[in-house]
Design an enzyme around this catalytic site. Structure first.
Site, PDB file in Angstrom:
ATOM      1  N   GLU A 297      52.805  34.856  25.882  1.00 49.18           N
ATOM      2  CA  GLU A 297      53.592  35.176  27.083  1.00 49.18           C
ATOM      3  C   GLU A 297      53.003  34.606  28.371  1.00 49.18           C
ATOM      4  OE1 GLU A 297      51.980  37.252  25.125  1.00 49.18           O
ATOM      5  OE2 GLU A 297      51.017  38.877  26.212  1.00 49.18           O
TER       6      GLU A 297
ATOM      7  N   CYS B 285      32.808  43.416  34.703  1.00 49.83           N
ATOM      8  CA  CYS B 285      32.694  41.963  34.467  1.00 49.83           C
ATOM      9  C   CYS B 285      31.279  41.438  34.704  1.00 49.83           C
ATOM     10  CB  CYS B 285      33.663  41.214  35.365  1.00 49.83           C
ATOM     11  SG  CYS B 285      35.361  41.742  35.133  1.00 49.83           S
TER      12      CYS B 285
ATOM     13  N   GLU C 115      52.877  49.049  42.470  1.00 50.59           N
ATOM     14  CA  GLU C 115      53.355  49.585  41.186  1.00 50.59           C
ATOM     15  C   GLU C 115      52.928  51.053  41.046  1.00 50.59           C
ATOM     16  OE1 GLU C 115      51.925  47.564  37.671  1.00 50.59           O
ATOM     17  OE2 GLU C 115      52.975  48.969  36.346  1.00 50.59           O
TER      18      GLU C 115
ATOM     19  N   CYS D 131      43.346  44.373  34.123  1.00 55.03           N
ATOM     20  CA  CYS D 131      42.629  43.125  34.411  1.00 55.03           C
ATOM     21  C   CYS D 131      41.804  42.625  33.238  1.00 55.03           C
ATOM     22  CB  CYS D 131      41.648  43.318  35.570  1.00 55.03           C
ATOM     23  SG  CYS D 131      42.410  43.932  37.042  1.00 55.03           S
TER      24      CYS D 131
ATOM     25  N   SER E 107      49.433  49.087  33.547  1.00 59.15           N
ATOM     26  CA  SER E 107      50.106  48.345  34.616  1.00 59.15           C
ATOM     27  C   SER E 107      50.711  47.068  34.045  1.00 59.15           C
ATOM     28  CB  SER E 107      49.083  47.985  35.697  1.00 59.15           C
ATOM     29  OG  SER E 107      49.595  46.958  36.517  1.00 59.15           O
TER      30      SER E 107
ATOM     31  N   GLU F 136      49.587  45.766  42.116  1.00 58.64           N
ATOM     32  CA  GLU F 136      49.245  46.956  41.330  1.00 58.64           C
ATOM     33  C   GLU F 136      49.328  48.216  42.201  1.00 58.64           C
ATOM     34  OE1 GLU F 136      46.452  46.518  37.741  1.00 58.64           O
ATOM     35  OE2 GLU F 136      45.214  47.475  39.254  1.00 58.64           O
TER      36      GLU F 136
ATOM     37  N   GLU G 190      42.979  35.425  26.166  1.00 58.78           N
ATOM     38  CA  GLU G 190      44.080  35.817  27.053  1.00 58.78           C
ATOM     39  C   GLU G 190      44.927  34.615  27.475  1.00 58.78           C
ATOM     40  OE1 GLU G 190      43.145  36.926  31.129  1.00 58.78           O
ATOM     41  OE2 GLU G 190      44.463  38.650  30.992  1.00 58.78           O
TER      42      GLU G 190
ATOM     43  N   LYS H 122      38.792  36.247  27.850  1.00 60.74           N
ATOM     44  CA  LYS H 122      39.679  35.469  28.727  1.00 60.74           C
ATOM     45  C   LYS H 122      40.155  34.200  28.020  1.00 60.74           C
ATOM     46  CE  LYS H 122      39.836  37.872  32.558  1.00 60.74           C
ATOM     47  NZ  LYS H 122      41.114  38.398  33.058  1.00 60.74           N
TER      48      LYS H 122
END
Ligand code: FES
Length: 595
Positions: free
Chosen positions: A373, A522, A282, A306, A326, A279, A368, A365
């Protein structure tokens, strides 16, 4: 102006505007509550906090009654006690009595109130019509038969997250907590953050349980089951075993996971360090294209990626800003992709036999890891996600005496990490970790240990800002000489919305923005032990910073296991293999009912 009143014969002085409940709490007098939730406007619906006020014709709910000068309040009178007990009895009459089989057994607020009030039987018949259990999403389950209509879930979804998925539907006896236009969560715009499940006082909303799936994998001798633990787990898991919030249990957690039968106990911190490398590069690449090459198509600010609840939010509410996110996958998904390629190859294990389990503070999560993908390895990269609460239950199911465990250490290579990865757990942590690395990459100079913390991005303020001016840059980064990068940090989606509006309108000129879906980041995730107040969040954050400060390595680019990973497998940051395994893209979406 201070208000003076009397509660249970004790003189109390509180600021003007305080409620009777707040006045009582300020003087150490406990009034039972159910629908009230700190930080969220109280609906005053449950009547569990009724008190007697001299001169008032009826009993008053203390959570929504303003304290006034000269008020005389009785919290323990017979009338108040009986009224509160009746409120709980009426709730129990509309509640299934299957406590032993309920996910909240032993930590249910209604059960506790009934015990405290000495309710041994329910005098009223159960007449509530049965509602089908909603299991329509990957992350959450809703059992409206258990709902006590306290509206905490509605408050947190609307006030804290600003999403507004949940709302009361119907009237009177037929009232339920509805989701969007349809009957199920999948019909609504729900980001699956699980904050509703973290505040539900009963078993009406909870995480979709994956414990049996994980036991199944562990019991299958043909499978090699590895586990990763998110940075935030270590500062909260102890609460499942009665430890104070902010007790760090990293070593006991590792030992418990080994005892459960995982072949390798790894750490999401490893890929948190990797995320900073990818990141960070990037971000610098975007800056180079925008500032040195004059490429007007480059999107700034760059948003962190994230937090899957945040990604869901952007896909639903701000699809035009998706190019600003990102392309890095979250540390959880980077870990899964590498476990089934790099690690499997290194160990000579067929990736089809590798099962990756994640321990996450977050219900989103679970969603996710099921995204279409997230299969860069050729398999589903992460197989199962357990929340902190589920891991606590699993350890208890195994009969492990958690508190007596000795400290263990994570396995190599995917268990090695730095303090920069620890602080991913709390709001501002990803930004601070990124600054630690970006500064050294650009200047070639070492950041002294006493300057690693970036105070403006720490703490629980909803929106935080900082600036970083580059000086004496290395030749490759000369275009940054004298440039001041503006960064921002938001946590909780209501705060994220403010940032998005400012960016969309051009009002903000940030370069890099960290967003975490849940309040506090988190450490306050929807899968963490309940209930998470700001005191609890602060205690967990303190524990995480202590973990960081106790590390010999505190910058992601110092992690030798990451250096080795690039040398042996990935090649270079943002290289071909990185793009294949560690990066992804997102797209606008609609709820199932409308797509
Ligand atoms: Fe006051 Fe529910 S806690 S009415």
């Amino acid at each position: 102006m201070a208000i003076k009143l009397t509660i249970d014969n004790q003189p109390v002085s509180v600021a003007d505007g305080a409620t009777v409940l707040e006045a009582a709490q300020a003087t150490g007098i406990k009034i039972p509550t159910l629908c009230h939730l700190d930080g969220v406007s109280s609906p005053g619906s449950c009547r569990v906090c009724l008190v007697e006020i001299e001169g008032a014709r009826t009993l008053q709910p203390s959570c929504v009654t303003a304290a006034s000068e000269g008020m005389v309040v009785k919290t323990t009178s017979k009338t108040a006690r009986q009224a509160r007990k009746l409120s709980v009895e009426l709730m129990l009459a509309n509640h299934p009595w299957d406590c032993n089989a309920c996910v909240r057994n032993g930590e249910c607020d209604l059960q506790k109130l009934a015990q405290d009030m000495g309710i041994a039987e329910v005098r009223f018949p159960y007449v509530k019509p049965a509602t089908p259990i909603d299991q329509s999403t990957d992350a959450l389950v809703r059992d409206m038969d258990k709902c006590v209509l306290c509206r905490r879930c509605i408050g947190v979804c609307q006030d804290v997250q600003g999403v507004g998925t949940l709302a009361p539907r119907n009237r009177g006896f037929d009232t339920i907590v509805g989701s969007g236009a349809g009957d199920n969560l999948c019909d609504a715009i729900c980001v699956q953050c699980g904050q509703c499940s973290a505040v539900c006082p009963v078993g009406a909303i909870y995480e979709k349980d994956s414990i049996e799936d994980v036991w199944g994998a562990l019991d299958d001798p043909s499978k090699h089951v590895v586990v990763q633990t998110a940075p935030a787990i270590r500062a909260a898991l102890g609460e499942c075993f009665g430890l104070e919030p902010g007790t760090c249990v990293t070593g006991k957690m590792v030992t418990a996971l080994r005892r459960l039968g995982f072949a390798k106990v790894f750490d999401t911190n490893f890929t948190a360090d990797l995320t900073i490398i990818e990141e960070g590069h990037e971000f610098l690449t975007r800056l180079k294209k925008a500032l040195a090459d004059g490429d007007a198509s480059v999107k700034l600010p760059m948003f962190t990626s994230c937090s899957p609840g945040w990604i869901n939010y952007m896909e639903y509410f701000y699809p035009n800003l998706i190019p600003n996110i990102s392309t890095c996958k979250s540390p959880q998904q980077m870990f899964g992709a590498l476990a089934k390629t790099y690690y499997a190859e290194k160990q000579g294990i067929d990736p089809k036999d590798v099962v990756v389990v994640s321990i996450m503070p977050c219900t989103a999560k679970k969603f996710e890891c099921e995204r279409d993908e997230m299969n860069a390895s050729g398999f589903q990269d992460v197989d199962y996600v357990l929340t902190t609460r589920e891991l606590g239950r699993m350890i208890k199911q195994a009969g492990i005496d958690f508190l007596s465990l000795s400290d263990g250490e994570q396995d190599s290579p995917m268990g090695m990490s730095t303090g920069a990865a620890d602080i991913f757990a709390n709001t501002g942590g990803v930004m601070e970790a990124a600054i630690r690395t970006v500064y050294e990459v650009v200047t070639g100079r070492e950041l002294p240990m006493d300057r690693l913390h970036v105070a403006p991005v720490q703490g629980l303020q909803g929106l935080k800002e900082a600036e970083l001016t580059f000086q004496n840059c290395l030749d490759d980064w000369k275009f940054l000489e004298g440039v001041t990068a503006k960064v921002a940090v938001a946590h909780g989606l209501a705060n994220a919305r403010k940032v998005c509006e400012m960016v969309a309108s051009g009002e903000a000129d940030y370069h890099f923005v960290e967003v975490m879906c849940c309040p506090g980041g988190c450490i306050g995730g929807g899968g963490q032990p309940r209930l998470t107040s700001n005191d609890v969040r602060n205690a967990r954050i303190k524990a995480i910073y202590a973990e960081d400060e106790g590390r010999p390595m505190r910058k992601s680019h110092e992690n030798p296991a990451i250096t080795q990973l690039y040398k042996d497998f990935l090649g270079q940051p943002l290289g071909h293999k990185s793009h294949e395994l560690l990066h992804t893209g997102y797209a606008a979406k609609q709820p199932a009912a409308t797509s």
